[in-house]
Motif scaffolding. Structure first.
Motif, PDB file in Angstrom:
ATOM      1  N   LEU A 193     -37.993   0.305  51.503  1.00 49.57           N
ATOM      2  CA  LEU A 193     -38.701   0.291  52.783  1.00 49.57           C
ATOM      3  C   LEU A 193     -37.663   0.362  53.895  1.00 49.57           C
ATOM      4  CD1 LEU A 193     -41.662  -0.130  53.871  1.00 49.57           C
ATOM      5  CD2 LEU A 193     -40.980  -2.503  54.271  1.00 49.57           C
ATOM      6  N   SER A 194     -37.836   1.301  54.832  1.00 50.25           N
ATOM      7  CA  SER A 194     -36.803   1.489  55.841  1.00 50.25           C
ATOM      8  C   SER A 194     -37.419   1.859  57.182  1.00 50.25           C
ATOM      9  CB  SER A 194     -35.812   2.567  55.381  1.00 50.25           C
ATOM     10  OG  SER A 194     -34.656   2.581  56.222  1.00 50.25           O
ATOM     11  N   GLY A 195     -36.558   2.284  58.124  1.00 50.11           N
ATOM     12  CA  GLY A 195     -37.019   2.719  59.432  1.00 50.11           C
ATOM     13  C   GLY A 195     -37.763   1.628  60.178  1.00 50.11           C
ATOM     14  N   CYS A 196     -38.748   2.041  60.976  1.00 46.25           N
ATOM     15  CA  CYS A 196     -39.506   1.089  61.784  1.00 46.25           C
ATOM     16  C   CYS A 196     -40.359   0.160  60.936  1.00 46.25           C
ATOM     17  CB  CYS A 196     -40.369   1.842  62.798  1.00 46.25           C
ATOM     18  SG  CYS A 196     -39.415   2.539  64.173  1.00 46.25           S
TER      19      CYS A 196
ATOM     20  N   VAL B 224     -41.130  -5.595  59.237  1.00 43.73           N
ATOM     21  CA  VAL B 224     -41.014  -6.683  58.260  1.00 43.73           C
ATOM     22  C   VAL B 224     -39.992  -7.709  58.730  1.00 43.73           C
ATOM     23  CG1 VAL B 224     -40.197  -7.202  55.928  1.00 43.73           C
ATOM     24  CG2 VAL B 224     -41.818  -5.344  56.293  1.00 43.73           C
ATOM     25  N   ARG B 225     -38.969  -7.246  59.435  1.00 41.88           N
ATOM     26  CA  ARG B 225     -37.942  -8.156  59.945  1.00 41.88           C
ATOM     27  C   ARG B 225     -38.345  -8.807  61.267  1.00 41.88           C
ATOM     28  NH1 ARG B 225     -33.244  -7.908  57.141  1.00 41.88           N
ATOM     29  NH2 ARG B 225     -32.962  -6.160  55.680  1.00 41.88           N
ATOM     30  N   GLY B 226     -39.587  -8.575  61.688  1.00 40.29           N
ATOM     31  CA  GLY B 226     -40.117  -9.301  62.836  1.00 40.29           C
ATOM     32  C   GLY B 226     -40.059  -8.591  64.166  1.00 40.29           C
ATOM     33  N   LEU B 227     -39.711  -7.301  64.193  1.00 45.19           N
ATOM     34  CA  LEU B 227     -39.610  -6.561  65.443  1.00 45.19           C
ATOM     35  C   LEU B 227     -40.882  -5.748  65.691  1.00 45.19           C
ATOM     36  CD1 LEU B 227     -35.921  -5.412  65.082  1.00 45.19           C
ATOM     37  CD2 LEU B 227     -36.795  -7.081  66.698  1.00 45.19           C
ATOM     38  N   ASP B 228     -41.325  -5.735  66.921  1.00 43.75           N
ATOM     39  CA  ASP B 228     -42.589  -5.088  67.285  1.00 43.75           C
ATOM     40  C   ASP B 228     -42.355  -3.609  67.579  1.00 43.75           C
ATOM     41  OD1 ASP B 228     -45.224  -4.733  67.932  1.00 43.75           O
ATOM     42  OD2 ASP B 228     -45.045  -5.563  69.953  1.00 43.75           O
TER      43      ASP B 228
ATOM     44  N   PRO C 172     -30.192  -3.989  57.717  1.00 44.29           N
ATOM     45  CA  PRO C 172     -30.355  -3.652  59.136  1.00 44.29           C
ATOM     46  C   PRO C 172     -29.603  -2.381  59.544  1.00 44.29           C
ATOM     47  CG  PRO C 172     -30.112  -6.007  58.918  1.00 44.29           C
ATOM     48  CD  PRO C 172     -29.868  -5.424  57.542  1.00 44.29           C
ATOM     49  N   LEU C 173     -28.399  -2.185  59.003  1.00 44.54           N
ATOM     50  CA  LEU C 173     -27.618  -1.008  59.388  1.00 44.54           C
ATOM     51  C   LEU C 173     -28.268   0.268  58.853  1.00 44.54           C
ATOM     52  CD1 LEU C 173     -25.070  -0.301  60.979  1.00 44.54           C
ATOM     53  CD2 LEU C 173     -23.791  -0.385  58.827  1.00 44.54           C
TER      54      LEU C 173
ATOM     55  N   ASP D 288     -31.734  -0.071  71.523  1.00 43.65           N
ATOM     56  CA  ASP D 288     -31.429  -1.127  72.500  1.00 43.65           C
ATOM     57  C   ASP D 288     -32.007  -2.461  72.054  1.00 43.65           C
ATOM     58  OD1 ASP D 288     -30.132   0.708  74.083  1.00 43.65           O
ATOM     59  OD2 ASP D 288     -31.648   0.752  75.669  1.00 43.65           O
ATOM     60  N   ALA D 289     -33.250  -2.429  71.551  1.00 39.62           N
ATOM     61  CA  ALA D 289     -33.905  -3.663  71.111  1.00 39.62           C
ATOM     62  C   ALA D 289     -33.183  -4.271  69.911  1.00 39.62           C
ATOM     63  CB  ALA D 289     -35.366  -3.384  70.765  1.00 39.62           C
ATOM     64  N   LEU D 290     -32.743  -3.435  68.979  1.00 38.61           N
ATOM     65  CA  LEU D 290     -32.003  -3.929  67.818  1.00 38.61           C
ATOM     66  C   LEU D 290     -30.679  -4.556  68.232  1.00 38.61           C
ATOM     67  CD1 LEU D 290     -32.700  -0.908  65.462  1.00 38.61           C
ATOM     68  CD2 LEU D 290     -33.426  -3.260  65.034  1.00 38.61           C
ATOM     69  N   LEU D 291     -30.018  -3.929  69.180  1.00 41.12           N
ATOM     70  CA  LEU D 291     -28.753  -4.478  69.678  1.00 41.12           C
ATOM     71  C   LEU D 291     -28.983  -5.779  70.450  1.00 41.12           C
ATOM     72  CD1 LEU D 291     -27.109  -1.151  70.917  1.00 41.12           C
ATOM     73  CD2 LEU D 291     -26.405  -2.497  68.917  1.00 41.12           C
TER      74      LEU D 291
END
Length: 300
Positions: free
Chosen positions: A71-74, A79-83, A130-131, A155-158
């Motif tokens: 499972l990757s990308g958005c 799953v990692r909690g980002l909207d 994450p990378l 930007d949000a990931l950073l």
């Protein structure tokens, strides 16, 4: 309104394979296709009372993904909690090139020859690191995310420190993946100071038009803190700010008005950008900024 009659769901408390549930006598075919359940994918169902989120759909897709799927990308970001997604966005997977798996509606499948993708166990499959997740967000063109949107996601990931900018720069420098040029451009433009993805998109829109706004500029007047501005052209005392839907509710409009009145008293001008303008008429935003800046440049 969801249908939730008196029904003994037993062990069915999440996504399940419909055909398997029927064959094992957990429920009948008529019950499976009744309002008691909803279908996430072909042969993947969930009780109708459970709210459908993207993370739930990822868990459902894990039931039908081939061995070695990542499972990757958005989807991994969700799953990692980002909207980063809405519920019905395609679930993004990487699968081995040799996997005999045909994509289904609601899934986005990328195939790779590269073994050993950096990942960790999650549900019934693997979750990209994450990378790697970030690389897939930056290079994936098929889902037609705009370039400003891609930069906004980065930007949000950073901003939440989920990925390191230097590590990402090193990763994209010498790779030749499809979409790597866009990835390099996004990394070069990334700036974690933005407080929202639309704010990042607005900044990139202005940069692509030849402007150089300063994100989250802190402003003092005679030693007194006035506040921060989303995007600012300090030389021209011009601020460009994005007002999302939450700016229309509760006490926020009054707070915005008081704050901007203080800035205007100090000589600042504002261009306020709404969601409708950002996504519906970006050319008008560029024209508005140009009309405020260019006359002053010519006058100087």
């Amino acid at each position: 309104m969801d249908y939730e009659p008196d029904f003994d769901y037993g062990d069915i408390n999440g996504p399940f394979l419909g055909g398997l549930a029927v064959s094992e006598g957990m429920l009948t075919k008529e019950e499976l296709y009744s309002p008691l359940f909803r279908q996430l994918f072909h042969n993947v169902h969930v009780p109708a009372f459970i709210p459908v989120t993207h993370e739930l759909r990822c868990r459902g897709a894990a039931l039908i993904a081939p061995p070695g799927a990542v499972l990757s990308g958005c989807s991994a970001a969700a799953v990692r909690g980002l909207d980063f997604t809405i519920a019905r966005d395609p679930v993004e997977f990487i699968v081995p090139e040799s996997a005999k798996f045909l994509t289904r509606r609601g899934l986005d499948i990328r195939r790779t020859k590269i073994p050993g993708i950096e990942a960790e166990p999650w549900s019934d499959l693997l979750l990209a690191s994450p990378l790697r997740m970030t690389m897939d967000i930056l290079t994936h063109n098929k889902l037609r995310r705009s370039f400003p949107r891609v930069v906004g996601l980065l930007d949000a990931l950073l901003r939440v420190k989920m990925v390191d900018h230097t590590a990402l720069e090193l990763l994209v420098r010498n790779r030749h993946d499809h979409g790597i040029r866009r990835a390099r451009e996004a990394v070069a433009l990334a700036d974690p100071r933005a407080e929202s993805i639309p704010e990042s998109e607005l900044r990139v829109l202005l940069v692509q038009a030849g402007f150089d706004p300063e994100p989250q500029l802190v402003v003092y007047q005679n030693g007194v803190f006035l506040g921060r501005l989303d995007l600012a052209f300090a030389e021209f005392k011009l601020a460009v700010e994005y007002d999302g839907e939450w700016h229309k509710d509760g006490p926020q409009p009054e707070r915005d008005a008081r704050r901007r009145a203080a800035f205007r008293a100090a000589g600042w001008q504002f261009i306020i950008v709404t969601k409708e303008q950002l996504y519906g008429d970006p050319g008008a935003i560029i024209a508005a900024v140009r009309s405020r800046i260019c006359p002053q440049v010519l006058a100087a």
